[in-house]
Scaffold this motif. Structure first.
Motif, PDB file in Angstrom:
ATOM      1  N   ARG A   1       0.825  -1.212   0.000  1.00 33.52           N
ATOM      2  CA  ARG A   1       0.000   0.000   0.000  1.00 33.52           C
ATOM      3  C   ARG A   1       0.855   1.256   0.000  1.00 33.52           C
ATOM      4  O   ARG A   1       0.530   2.251  -0.643  1.00 33.52           O
ATOM      5  N   THR A   2       1.986   1.223   0.709  1.00 31.04           N
ATOM      6  CA  THR A   2       2.852   2.405   0.816  1.00 31.04           C
ATOM      7  C   THR A   2       3.821   2.534  -0.355  1.00 31.04           C
ATOM      8  O   THR A   2       4.515   3.541  -0.449  1.00 31.04           O
ATOM      9  N   ARG A   3       3.869   1.550  -1.241  1.00 29.81           N
ATOM     10  CA  ARG A   3       4.829   1.579  -2.334  1.00 29.81           C
ATOM     11  C   ARG A   3       4.212   1.476  -3.728  1.00 29.81           C
ATOM     12  O   ARG A   3       4.931   1.466  -4.713  1.00 29.81           O
ATOM     13  N   SER A   4       2.923   1.376  -3.820  1.00 28.50           N
ATOM     14  CA  SER A   4       2.292   1.228  -5.124  1.00 28.50           C
ATOM     15  C   SER A   4       0.847   1.696  -5.040  1.00 28.50           C
ATOM     16  O   SER A   4       0.389   2.182  -4.010  1.00 28.50           O
ATOM     17  N   GLU A   5       0.154   1.549  -6.174  1.00 30.75           N
ATOM     18  CA  GLU A   5      -1.259   1.905  -6.235  1.00 30.75           C
ATOM     19  C   GLU A   5      -2.154   0.720  -5.852  1.00 30.75           C
ATOM     20  O   GLU A   5      -3.374   0.823  -5.940  1.00 30.75           O
ATOM     21  N   ILE A   6      -1.536  -0.378  -5.421  1.00 35.91           N
ATOM     22  CA  ILE A   6      -2.301  -1.569  -5.076  1.00 35.91           C
ATOM     23  C   ILE A   6      -3.071  -1.336  -3.780  1.00 35.91           C
ATOM     24  O   ILE A   6      -2.539  -0.844  -2.796  1.00 35.91           O
ATOM     25  N   ARG A   7      -4.354  -1.679  -3.769  1.00 34.48           N
ATOM     26  CA  ARG A   7      -5.177  -1.625  -2.577  1.00 34.48           C
ATOM     27  C   ARG A   7      -5.805  -3.006  -2.375  1.00 34.48           C
ATOM     28  O   ARG A   7      -6.322  -3.601  -3.318  1.00 34.48           O
ATOM     29  N   PHE A   8      -5.743  -3.524  -1.147  1.00 36.39           N
ATOM     30  CA  PHE A   8      -6.225  -4.868  -0.851  1.00 36.39           C
ATOM     31  C   PHE A   8      -7.662  -4.825  -0.337  1.00 36.39           C
ATOM     32  O   PHE A   8      -8.021  -3.942   0.453  1.00 36.39           O
ATOM     33  N   SER A   9      -8.467  -5.761  -0.801  1.00 37.99           N
ATOM     34  CA  SER A   9      -9.807  -5.967  -0.244  1.00 37.99           C
ATOM     35  C   SER A   9      -9.800  -7.363   0.377  1.00 37.99           C
ATOM     36  O   SER A   9      -9.541  -8.355  -0.299  1.00 37.99           O
ATOM     37  N   HIS A  10     -10.034  -7.449   1.678  1.00 39.56           N
ATOM     38  CA  HIS A  10      -9.880  -8.705   2.403  1.00 39.56           C
ATOM     39  C   HIS A  10     -11.083  -9.605   2.214  1.00 39.56           C
ATOM     40  O   HIS A  10     -12.224  -9.155   2.145  1.00 39.56           O
ATOM     41  N   GLY A  11     -10.788 -10.885   2.102  1.00 38.51           N
ATOM     42  CA  GLY A  11     -11.822 -11.899   1.974  1.00 38.51           C
ATOM     43  C   GLY A  11     -11.335 -13.203   2.585  1.00 38.51           C
ATOM     44  O   GLY A  11     -10.374 -13.217   3.368  1.00 38.51           O
ATOM     45  N   MET A  12     -11.952 -14.292   2.230  1.00 37.29           N
ATOM     46  CA  MET A  12     -11.565 -15.602   2.771  1.00 37.29           C
ATOM     47  C   MET A  12     -11.588 -16.621   1.639  1.00 37.29           C
ATOM     48  O   MET A  12     -12.593 -16.739   0.925  1.00 37.29           O
ATOM     49  N   CYS A  13     -10.483 -17.333   1.476  1.00 37.12           N
ATOM     50  CA  CYS A  13     -10.415 -18.339   0.419  1.00 37.12           C
ATOM     51  C   CYS A  13     -11.222 -19.576   0.834  1.00 37.12           C
ATOM     52  O   CYS A  13     -11.627 -19.726   1.997  1.00 37.12           O
ATOM     53  N   ALA A  14     -11.411 -20.488  -0.109  1.00 37.71           N
ATOM     54  CA  ALA A  14     -12.249 -21.669   0.139  1.00 37.71           C
ATOM     55  C   ALA A  14     -11.648 -22.568   1.212  1.00 37.71           C
ATOM     56  O   ALA A  14     -12.369 -23.100   2.080  1.00 37.71           O
ATOM     57  N   ASP A  15     -10.314 -22.773   1.196  1.00 42.47           N
ATOM     58  CA  ASP A  15      -9.678 -23.645   2.179  1.00 42.47           C
ATOM     59  C   ASP A  15      -9.838 -23.089   3.589  1.00 42.47           C
ATOM     60  O   ASP A  15     -10.149 -23.824   4.534  1.00 42.47           O
ATOM     61  N   CYS A  16      -9.598 -21.767   3.743  1.00 43.61           N
ATOM     62  CA  CYS A  16      -9.738 -21.160   5.062  1.00 43.61           C
ATOM     63  C   CYS A  16     -11.188 -21.179   5.523  1.00 43.61           C
ATOM     64  O   CYS A  16     -11.477 -21.309   6.726  1.00 43.61           O
ATOM     65  N   ALA A  17     -12.111 -21.040   4.567  1.00 48.03           N
ATOM     66  CA  ALA A  17     -13.530 -21.091   4.921  1.00 48.03           C
ATOM     67  C   ALA A  17     -13.897 -22.471   5.465  1.00 48.03           C
ATOM     68  O   ALA A  17     -14.645 -22.587   6.448  1.00 48.03           O
TER      69      ALA A  17
END
Length: 280
Positions: free
Chosen positions: A254-270
């Motif tokens: 986030r501090t080094r690029s224009e990338i912004r993360f949207s948090h979710g949950m993958c199938a394995d973790c679910a």
């Protein structure tokens, strides 16, 4: 062929070359907003010079009003482009008022006294005002547009100063009475058109290229920052920055690029989460 015709023909050739160059730059460039208006202004100035050169064959009203008014329109369009480039509000009402006031004044001078010295004074005031407003706009844009002596903002400032000089000259009857001096000032005024067009539009093209180069250099630096080996913890998955501090992966990018993360949950973790909640 007299001196005035030669100067006007020279201005036409210069304006035609500039208009074509601005059109090509607009077609190829990404800053289409400001370049579009600057391109239109170049073509308007070209038409004005063609009309100036055609004065001997034009009707009286067209001869004394339209070419001069087109210069005002061209400078107003330059101002709009400068404001757009500086990401400022466009003064549509102000530019429209200035053009309308100039049109009314030119019509009044045509019927009253087309050779009045006050006609030149009004022309100079309008053109100096538009040039100064364009200078102020570019002062709020990227430094490449104002920090050097050949930058477009500097050209606008010099253009405004020149018109103020012509206003001062026209205001003194003694100066007007000196025939040789008056002719010299007229020649300077005709030549200034060529100098202004070349210096301004070449400066605009160069400044746009410099700004684009700076943007590409900055983008390349950001890409280099995100290249190479990235130390990452095998357990918590934090990454280590250049200063040796450990950060979460999303915070690092986030501090080094224009990338912004949207948090979710993958199938394995679910599935694991469901198992853990079921056991509880």
């Amino acid at each position: 062929m007299d001196r005035e015709t030669i100067i006007y023909l020279t201005n036409i050739i210069i304006c035609a070359i500039i208009a074509v160059l601005m059109t090509d730059a607009w077609r190829r460039g990404e800053h289409r907003g400001s370049l579009l208006y600057w391109m239109i202004a170049a073509w308007v100035m070209l038409v004005a010079d063609i009309l100036f050169a055609s004065r001997p064959i034009l009707p009286g009203a067209v001869d004394r009003i339209l070419p001069t008014l087109l210069v005002t329109v061209g400078q107003a369009i330059l101002l709009v482009g400068a404001r757009i480039h500086a990401e400022m509000t466009v003064p549509r009402r102000l530019t429209a008022i200035l053009v309308m006031v100039h049109a009314v004044a030119l019509v009044a001078f045509y019927f009253a006294d087309s050779d009045s010295v006050w006609r030149r004074v009004v022309n100079g005031i309008i053109w100096a005002t538009l040039a100064f407003l364009s200078y102020r706009a570019l002062r709020n844009s990227a430094p490449v547009f104002w920090r050097s002596y050949t930058a477009p903002a500097t050209v606008f400032a010099a253009h405004a100063v020149f018109h103020l000089f012509r206003i001062s000259f026209a205001s003194f009857p003694a100066a007007q009475g000196n025939g040789s001096l008056a002719v010299a000032v007229d020649i300077m005024g005709d030549l200034e058109v060529s100098f202004f067009m070349v210096a301004l539009f070449v400066g605009l093209l160069i400044s746009n290229l410099q700004q684009r180069n700076e943007q590409l250099s900055q983008a390349l630096a950001e890409v280099k920052t995100l290249s190479g080996l990235l130390p990452i913890c095998a357990w918590c998955k934090k990454v280590r920055d250049d200063d040796g501090y450990w950060q979460q992966v999303d915070e690092y990018f986030r501090t080094r690029s224009e990338i912004r993360f949207s948090h979710g949950m993958c199938a394995d973790c679910a599935d694991d989460f469901k198992k853990d909640t079921a056991e509880i």
